[in-house]
Write an enzyme that holds these catalytic residues in place. Structure first.
Site, PDB file in Angstrom:
ATOM      1  N   LEU A  65       0.827  -1.208   0.000  1.00 28.59           N
ATOM      2  CA  LEU A  65       0.000   0.000   0.000  1.00 28.59           C
ATOM      3  C   LEU A  65       0.866   1.265   0.000  1.00 28.59           C
ATOM      4  CD1 LEU A  65      -2.477  -1.479   2.613  1.00 28.59           C
ATOM      5  CD2 LEU A  65      -3.033  -0.944   0.227  1.00 28.59           C
ATOM      6  N   PRO A  66       0.250   2.418  -0.341  1.00 27.81           N
ATOM      7  CA  PRO A  66       1.056   3.633  -0.502  1.00 27.81           C
ATOM      8  C   PRO A  66       1.802   4.100   0.749  1.00 27.81           C
ATOM      9  CG  PRO A  66      -1.082   3.896  -1.559  1.00 27.81           C
ATOM     10  CD  PRO A  66      -1.145   2.609  -0.773  1.00 27.81           C
ATOM     11  N   THR A  94       6.391   0.564   1.927  1.00 27.85           N
ATOM     12  CA  THR A  94       7.399   1.378   2.627  1.00 27.85           C
ATOM     13  C   THR A  94       6.639   2.380   3.482  1.00 27.85           C
ATOM     14  OG1 THR A  94       8.900   1.218   0.750  1.00 27.85           O
ATOM     15  CG2 THR A  94       9.349   2.952   2.349  1.00 27.85           C
ATOM     16  N   LYS A 169      15.297  -0.141   5.303  1.00 26.39           N
ATOM     17  CA  LYS A 169      14.884   0.426   4.012  1.00 26.39           C
ATOM     18  C   LYS A 169      15.147   1.943   3.968  1.00 26.39           C
ATOM     19  CE  LYS A 169      12.288   1.293   0.317  1.00 26.39           C
ATOM     20  NZ  LYS A 169      12.581   0.907  -1.035  1.00 26.39           N
ATOM     21  N   LYS A 244       9.650  10.662  -0.793  1.00 25.93           N
ATOM     22  CA  LYS A 244       8.849  10.007   0.251  1.00 25.93           C
ATOM     23  C   LYS A 244       9.769   9.309   1.258  1.00 25.93           C
ATOM     24  CE  LYS A 244       6.010   5.971   1.120  1.00 25.93           C
ATOM     25  NZ  LYS A 244       5.320   4.786   0.644  1.00 25.93           N
TER      26      LYS A 244
END
Ligand code: NAD
Length: 311
Positions: A65-66, A94, A169, A244
Site C-alpha cells: 500500500l502507498p 514502505t 529500508k 517520500k
C-alpha cells in the site's frame, strides 16, 4: 500451494501478486482501483469484493500500500480479527517505522504473527520476481514469511525485530539519496572544471569516490552502464518516491534523536526538484536541476499527485 490474500495491486503489488500465482499459490486479491483489479484478474488471481473478504480463510496475507495511514487502516479494519490467526501477515509497503511497530504490536496482541517486509527494487524487479526483502519481526515470523517472499524476490534478509525492515529500508534510501545528490554535484563540477564526464567516470569509479550511484546508476547519459539517464530519465525510481523515503528517514531521525545533515540536504534538494515538476522523472534526473538545464514539463511548477499517492 497456499491461499494468499493480496491487498494493494498497484505498480509494485500487481507484479508481486502475479509471481505468487506463478508459484502455484491461490491468490485472492483486492484493490480499490479498477485497472489494478483487472490486471490481477488477467494474471490469474481471484478478486475479492473487499479486503476483509480477501483475507477470509487465508494462510498468508500480503499488503503493498502507498503509506502508513493506508496500512494502519487496512490492518485495523479488514485484517486483524478477519483473517485466521494462523495466517502470516506481511506488510511490504514502505512506511514509517513508528506505524509499522504499532500495527505489528496490535496484530501480535490479537494473536497474529506479522512482519514488516519492505522491498528494494522497482517495478521491473517486482514484475521479474527479483526484489530484495528486508524483514522485521520475530524469528518465527521470518521463518513463516520467507517461503512466500522468496517467490517474489531474489533475496530475503532478516533485519531484526518489528520495524527493523522499515528502518533498514529508509536508512539505505537516505544513503542512496545523499550519494546520488553528491554524484550529480561531482559530475557537474567536474565538467565545469573542464573534465570529460567519461574520463571522470573512469577515474572516480575506480577511486575512493565510487558508489553504486556512480558505477551502476550514473546520472550522466552515455556514461557507465545503461541507466534511466539514457532514456531521458524515464522509468527507474521516481523522484517522488525518493522524496517520500527521505521524508520517512528524516521523521525517524527526529524521533530517534539522530543527526542526519546530509539526509536533510538530500530531502531539501528532492523537494525542490519535485516542486519544479520532476516528480515522475527518475531520481537521477536531479542532475538537471543541479546543472541548471532542467525544464519543468508543460504546465510547469509543481505537479501532483506524484507516482504514488503520498500523504
Ligand atoms: P501504487 O500507488 O502504484 O499502488 C498502491 C495501490 O494500493 C493502488 O493500486 C491503490 O489503489 C491501492 N490501495 C490504496 N489504498 C487501498 C486500500 N485501502 N485497500 C486496497 N487497496 C488500496 O504504489 P506502488 O508504486 O505499487 O508502491 C507501493 C508501495 O511500495 C509504496 O509504499 C512504495 O513506497 C513502495 N515501493 C515502491 C517502489 C516503486 O518503484 N514503485 C519501489 C520500492 C518500494
Amino acid at each position: 500451494m497456499a491461499r494468499v490474500a493480496f491487498i494493494g495491486l498497484g505498480n509494485m503489488g500487481g507484479g508481486m501478486a502475479a509471481n505468487l500465482v506463478k508459484a502455484g499459490h491461490e491468490v485472492i486479491a483486492f484493490d480499490l482501483a479498477e485497472p489494478a483489479i483487472e490486471r490481477a484478474r488477467g494474471n490469474g488471481a481471484s478478486i475479492a469484493t473487499s479486503a476483509a473478504e480477501a483475507v477470509e480463510g487465508a494462510e498468508a496475507v500480503v499488503t503493498m500500500l502507498p503509506a502508513g495511514k493506508h496500512v494502519a487502516q487496512v490492518y485495523r479494519e479488514s485484517i486483524i480479527g478477519k483473517a485466521p490467526t494462523s495466517a502470516i501477515l506481511m506488510d511490504c509497503s514502505t512506511i514509517d517505522v513508528a506505524t509499522a511497530k504499532t500495527v505489528e504490536s496490535e496484530a501480535q496482541a490479537a494473536d497474529y504473527t506479522m512482519v514488516d517486509a519492505p522491498v528494494s527494487g522497482g517495478i521491473a524487479a517486482a514484475d521479474g520476481g527479483t526484489l530484495t526483502f528486508m524483514v522485521g519481526g520475530s524469528d518465527d515470523g521470518f521463518a513463516k514469511a520467507q517461503p512466500f517472499l522468496e517467490k517474489m524476490g531474489k533475496a530475503v534478509i532478516h533485519a531484526g525485530g518489528p520495524g527493523a525492515g522499515q528502518a533498514a529500508k529508509i536508512c539505505n534510501n537516505m544513503l542512496l539519496g545523499a550519494t546520488m545528490a553528491a554524484t550529480c554535484e561531482a559530475f557537474v563540477l567536474a565538467q565545469k572544471l573542464g573534465l570529460d564526464p567519461q574520463t571522470f567516470f573512469d577515474i572516480s569509479s575506480k577511486a575512493s569516490g565510487q558508489s553504486w550511484s556512480m558505477t551502476s546508476y550514473c546520472p550522466v547519459p552515455g556514461v557507465g552502464p545503461e541507466t534511466p539517464a539514457d532514456r531521458d530519465y524515464e522509468g527507474g525510481f521516481a523522484a517522488a518516491l525518493m522524496l517520500k523515503d527521505l521524508k520517512l528517514a528524516m521523521e525517524a531521525a527526529q524521533e530517534a534523536g539522530a543527526y542526519t545533515p546530509m539526509g536533510g540536504e538530500a530531502e531539501e534538494l528532492y523537494q525542490r526538484f519535485v516542486d519544479r515538476g520532476g516528480a515522475h522523472k527518475d531520481f537521477s534526473a536531479l542532475i538537471k536541476m543541479i546543472d541548471d538545464s532542467w525544464k519543468a514539463p508543460a504546465g510547469g511548477g509543481s505537479i501532483s499527485p506524484p507516482v504514488t499517492k503520498l500523504d
